[in-house]
Design an enzyme around this catalytic site. Sequence first.
Site, PDB file in Angstrom:
ATOM      1  N   ASP A  60       0.884  -1.178  -0.037  1.00 10.61           N
ATOM      2  CA  ASP A  60       0.044   0.024   0.226  1.00 10.61           C
ATOM      3  C   ASP A  60       0.829   1.168   0.025  1.00 10.61           C
ATOM      4  O   ASP A  60       1.996   1.020   0.494  1.00 10.61           O
ATOM      5  CB  ASP A  60      -1.016  -0.141   1.011  1.00 10.61           C
ATOM      6  N   ASP A  99      -1.641  -0.617   6.146  1.00 12.65           N
ATOM      7  CA  ASP A  99      -1.691  -0.191   7.540  1.00 12.65           C
ATOM      8  C   ASP A  99      -3.164   0.274   7.749  1.00 12.65           C
ATOM      9  O   ASP A  99      -3.466   0.669   8.813  1.00 12.65           O
ATOM     10  CB  ASP A  99      -0.906   0.966   7.778  1.00 12.65           C
ATOM     11  N   ASP A 139      -7.038  -1.639   3.576  1.00 11.76           N
ATOM     12  CA  ASP A 139      -6.267  -2.613   3.267  1.00 11.76           C
ATOM     13  C   ASP A 139      -6.721  -3.981   3.711  1.00 11.76           C
ATOM     14  O   ASP A 139      -6.100  -5.118   3.306  1.00 11.76           O
ATOM     15  CB  ASP A 139      -4.761  -2.544   3.648  1.00 11.76           C
TER      16      ASP A 139
END
Length: 819
Positions: free
Chosen positions: A428, A627, A631
């Site tokens: 990410d 995080d 996600d």
Amino acid sequence: MDIFSYQTTDGRGYEILAEEDDAVVHSPRLAENILSIPENFQQVTRTVLSVMGLCCPSEVPLVRKILEPLPGVKEVSVNYTSRSVTVVHDKLLTPEGRLVKALNEARLDASLHRRGELKKANKWPSPWTICCGILLLVSFFKHFWNPLKWMAIGAVAVGIPPILMRSIASLRRWILDINILMLIAVGGAIALADYIEAGSIVFLFTLAEWLEGRSSEQARSALASGLDVPRNAILAETGAMVSVDEVKLGSSIAVKAGEMIPVDGTILSGGCSLDESSLTGESKPVEKTCGSEVWAGTVNLAGYITVQTTALAEDSAVSRMIKLVEEAQAKRSHFEQLVEKFAKFYTPVLVATALGLALIPLIAHVRNEKHWLYLALVLLVVACPCALVLSTPVAVACGIQHAARLGVVIKGGSYLEILAKIKCLAMDKTGTLTEGHFRVSEVVAVGETEDLQQILYWLASVESRSSHPMAAALVTYASLQDVVPSKSVTDFQIIEGEGVSAVVDGHLIEIGNARLASRLGWSNTGSIGSSFPTQTATIGWVGKDHQLLAVFSLEDHVREEAAEAVRSLKRLNVQIHMLTGDNNETAQDVQSKLGGVTVHAGLLPQDKVRIIQELKENAGVTGMIGDGINDAPALAAADVGFAMGLAGSAVAMETSDVFLMTDDLRKLGLVVSLGRRVRTKVIQNVVISVGLKAAMLALSFAGYGYLWMAVLVDVGACLLVISNSTLLLRGTGKTRSSGNHHRHGKNCKDHDHDQHSSKQSSKDDDHAERTQCSDHEHAAEKHQLHRHHSHDHTQQDQTHSHCKNACGKGQSCCSVPKI
């Protein structure tokens, strides 16, 4: 007895009625009412037992057979490496004492395990083993006086009782383990009138148990080191020392230089330099001041502080980490389960073969029948799969502990196996590759319907309900402009892939990205949006009652160590893909700073899941690190999910399989390399265990094998497997103890030098791991300097805020960003 909770004051259940006469209720009607426990009432708890009597992995099924039939027992997990058994059971039906008693009836030396305590093996062999050895030694002088041969029978009589008792316990549960095999071998040797051979088997086997116990103790000590559990705390008000279990939330505790922080909390007064390596794996001291968070298990190197506790001892960071590591070590990996299945057939097949070798020559009247009987006995000893069963769990336990010392928690051996095979890693962008510390760079109003102060009011009111890193930046920015968010906020919603909305003071406020702006028809902002530096900023839109109010931009910086982390993973032949919901221009700008990263921009959460599935099909084993809450689906879809320990959300950490206790991305390369090292160790252990057994069989069929040699091979294979696995811990040891922290500060440099020397001398590490460790150490100082600069900026912001609150001058007193 507390009849409302079905417990006594000391936490025991109804079993006390059968143990204490005073507790028996004499009124039949009252007794009937008290004992009428609701059918669905349970008090399920998790109990950890130390079982020091486990002398071989083949006894693990015996432990399960003893405990699983007990009423209320729901799950039994055995960790042979740590000699511990975890039992999930109903405390009312089966109390802890009954579990211990059941195991001790089988001579397994069980007791309740207390976290932080390390059960030590006997320093010397038992008196019976020593006596057995002396008698056996005397029997060797039979050549001088023949009656001395009977001393060997005495050696058997002295040393065999523990083997006999455990054999009986196994036979009662129809389990064929090492004790039964040794008992048959001893009986066969006596039947062949080879008394010295029988005495040798008993002595070597009992001595082997002691040697394995000592070797396992060293392994357990290595596994336990570096994760110290504080025992006591000093109350700041009275100066009294109390157990950490007695410290309540909000208590004030004092910590002197050289002492360990006993409970998580925030500093009320004073400042210090903390060694957080037990949690994060970072050896560099971290400066802490008033208001800073401190964690249990970290060491105060210098300074006197007063800490206000924010968690109970059992919920502290170090306790949670130890619990996760222990649970991970108890979980069986896929390869371990395969080995155990193989062992279930391996032993019966060899026993059947030995039986055939013994009976067929007798039935066929083959010459030299004693040779075949002796060969059958050797085969029985070789049939024990101890070393083979040990080959995986010891290596996995050492690998998980190694990762914990690096500040990475791996939630099971299965994920270590996946790490060894990982081919692709999706990352990410926001909060992972970037710092996630956004700064509002500009807010531009559209039209003249409302001033900027009012726009910030709408922004702060909605974003104060969000957990996204951008939300925190917007709320902070508004507060510096003396904007107080509204308390009348209702119907807060997360618009998937677009932004957030809420009703504030009766008006619908919508905040989001370009996708939200396009859907709502805010196309007249094209010229305004293009004026922002899109390659370095994230653009957002805010509107009231579907009418656009303003466009704002936020800037986020790429993590300093991100480029190095990407390079290290590329050296390990791991493909890197960046997944982001941000615009393509911003994603390409991040990619240019990292290099070698495939970009996927403008993604919704379901798009990330789709890409993960495609990567798994095309590239192979795929991991995902993130995080944020968005996600979580992608983390669950990946073969192994990573989360950032400090920046990660609770949802992501719960969904993840591996999480970093710090935000240092360079540790990704270290754990991937570690997974490959663990796989190599497992293969080596299997080759050692199977190879030695095969060599012993070859010698036996060639006529050069003896029973005592078979026992030595069995013991030697176990010792070699344990020793080979503990090599995974080399270079990560921490020589701290809870009672010897005063020397820690002055020895920091020596400690770092020792670690570096140990890594340089470790010939066992593969080339990739050495490269990773070298890169990690090379950039540690630079990364730490960056962290200190970030800390200084934070302190400066806190000073501005404090000055504004104290003097009431607002912007005239402190330097505040202008709109």
